[in-house]
Structures are given as structure tokens and as C-alpha cells.
Write a protein that holds these residues in place. Sequence first.
Motif, short mmCIF file in Angstrom:
data_model
loop_
_atom_site.label_atom_id
_atom_site.label_comp_id
_atom_site.label_asym_id
_atom_site.label_seq_id
_atom_site.Cartn_x
_atom_site.Cartn_y
_atom_site.Cartn_z
N UNK A 113 0.84 -1.21 0.09
CA UNK A 113 -0.11 0.10 -0.10
C UNK A 113 0.77 1.28 0.00
N UNK A 114 1.69 1.23 1.00
CA UNK A 114 2.88 2.46 1.02
C UNK A 114 3.68 2.58 -0.19
N UNK A 115 3.92 1.52 -0.87
CA UNK A 115 4.78 1.52 -2.06
C UNK A 115 3.92 2.20 -3.52
N UNK A 116 2.57 1.69 -3.37
CA UNK A 116 1.61 2.05 -4.61
C UNK A 116 1.73 3.68 -4.28
N UNK A 117 1.16 4.17 -3.15
CA UNK A 117 0.83 5.53 -2.98
C UNK A 117 2.37 6.15 -3.04
N UNK A 118 3.42 5.59 -2.80
CA UNK A 118 4.61 6.50 -2.99
C UNK A 118 4.73 6.82 -4.26
N UNK A 119 4.73 5.53 -5.03
CA UNK A 119 5.16 5.67 -6.53
C UNK A 119 4.15 6.54 -7.38
N UNK A 175 11.33 3.69 2.06
CA UNK A 175 10.23 4.47 2.87
C UNK A 175 9.16 3.53 3.18
N UNK A 176 8.69 2.62 1.96
CA UNK A 176 7.44 1.89 2.00
C UNK A 176 7.82 0.91 3.10
N UNK A 219 -0.66 4.60 3.60
CA UNK A 219 -0.80 5.38 2.64
C UNK A 219 -0.41 6.91 3.00
N UNK A 220 -1.28 7.30 3.93
CA UNK A 220 -1.19 8.65 4.61
C UNK A 220 0.23 8.95 5.12
N UNK A 221 0.80 7.73 5.89
CA UNK A 221 2.12 8.07 6.39
C UNK A 221 3.24 8.53 5.33
N UNK A 222 3.17 7.57 4.15
CA UNK A 222 4.11 7.56 3.43
C UNK A 222 4.17 8.87 2.46
N UNK A 223 2.84 9.29 2.05
CA UNK A 223 2.63 10.77 1.31
C UNK A 223 3.33 11.94 2.43
#
Length: 210
Positions: A77-83, A130-131, A141-145
Motif C-alpha cells: 500500500x505504501x509503495x503504491x501510494x509513494x510511486x 520508505x515503504x 498511504x497517509x504516512x508515506x505521503x
Amino acid sequence: MNEQDPLSQQTLAVAVDMYEMRFDDDVPADVTLDVLRGMEGHRMKTLYRLLAQQHGIGRFRRNYHPDQWQEQDPVNLALSAANTCLYGIVHAALIALGCSPALGFVHTGKQHAFIYDIADLYKAEVTLPLAFALNGSANPEQDVRRKLRENLRLVQLLPRIVRDVQALLNPDTTDTEQVRTDRRSVDLVHLWDPKAGVQPAGVNYAREQS
């Protein structure tokens, strides 16, 4: 398209430069695009494994399923949002440079092919660590942004994108080795004159009134 025609060779040359820029590694002179993709896949699998070990995660597999978004693990989830954020930044830079986002070298057949090509240069440094670090986050998602926004000031990504794209598309006017060792120093803007050519920006060219 015939692999021997000039356009194919130019495309392959840019793809090789991308690989070398991305992994700071040299590629055999007779490499094909298929072999290059295999080399890239191997490097990424190795990176996934190392990051998973560093963060105490079991076997990691990259998954992207928009139709099952909330069922994915925190790292995916984090990687998709960060990418997605990274793609937006690269898109803005390419448009500002006058490049077509659709004309990719490794990726093809998509509106954003060149965006994906350039974004791949920075994932190993910017979004992947980061992810994985957010594996235990309740809201990845929120944290990675938020973390990505904070970190962008440190990596100075926009100047690097400009410098790297210039080096890839016009290598004869750029010291490619210097780009690989110092990718954070770049003159962002010049002015163009039809007679004098490129002129420095940040200069007031108004003629004094007599």
C-alpha cells in the motif's frame, strides 16, 4: 521493428544509460533489451529481499491490485501510494522540459511510458526504503505521503530529474560520468536567442533609456 535499425539502436542506448544511471553499474556491450529487463528484474528482487530482511519482514512479493486495494499489506500500500506521488513529480518535470510523457524507452504502449522510465531511476532510493520502513503503519498511504513530502527537500528530486533527462536525451552535451557522480547540481533555466543561442537567465536585458 528490426533490432538493427538506427531507431532501435538509439532506443536501446537510452535504455542502457538508464540502467547504468539507476544502478551505477556497467552493462555488457552486446546486451539486448530483453536481457537488460532480466538484469533489472534480478536487481529489484535482490533489493526487495534485502529491505525485507532489514525490517524483519518475511518473504515479500510486489503486488498491485487496484480492485483489491485494501486487502494489500502495508508495504505494498505504501509503495503504491509513494510511486503515484513520484509519477506526479516526474510528470510535472517532463512537461516543463517539453518532453512527451508517452514516448518511453523501456516502457511502451502507455500514455505515461516515459514517466515510468524516469521514475524508475529513483525508486530504489526514494520510495522503496520508505515503504518498507512503514511495514507496521496503521495508515501506510497517509504516512508515506507525509514522509515523502518531508524527504523530497533532502533529495532535491526536481533538479536531479532535469539533469538526468538532459543527460539521457542529449548525452553529447553532458558529462555522463559527472551526472552519475554528482546528480544534484544543475542549472535549471537558460534563455534562448535566435542569433546568440543560449543565454544566461536571471539577467535583466532591458536597454537603458537615453
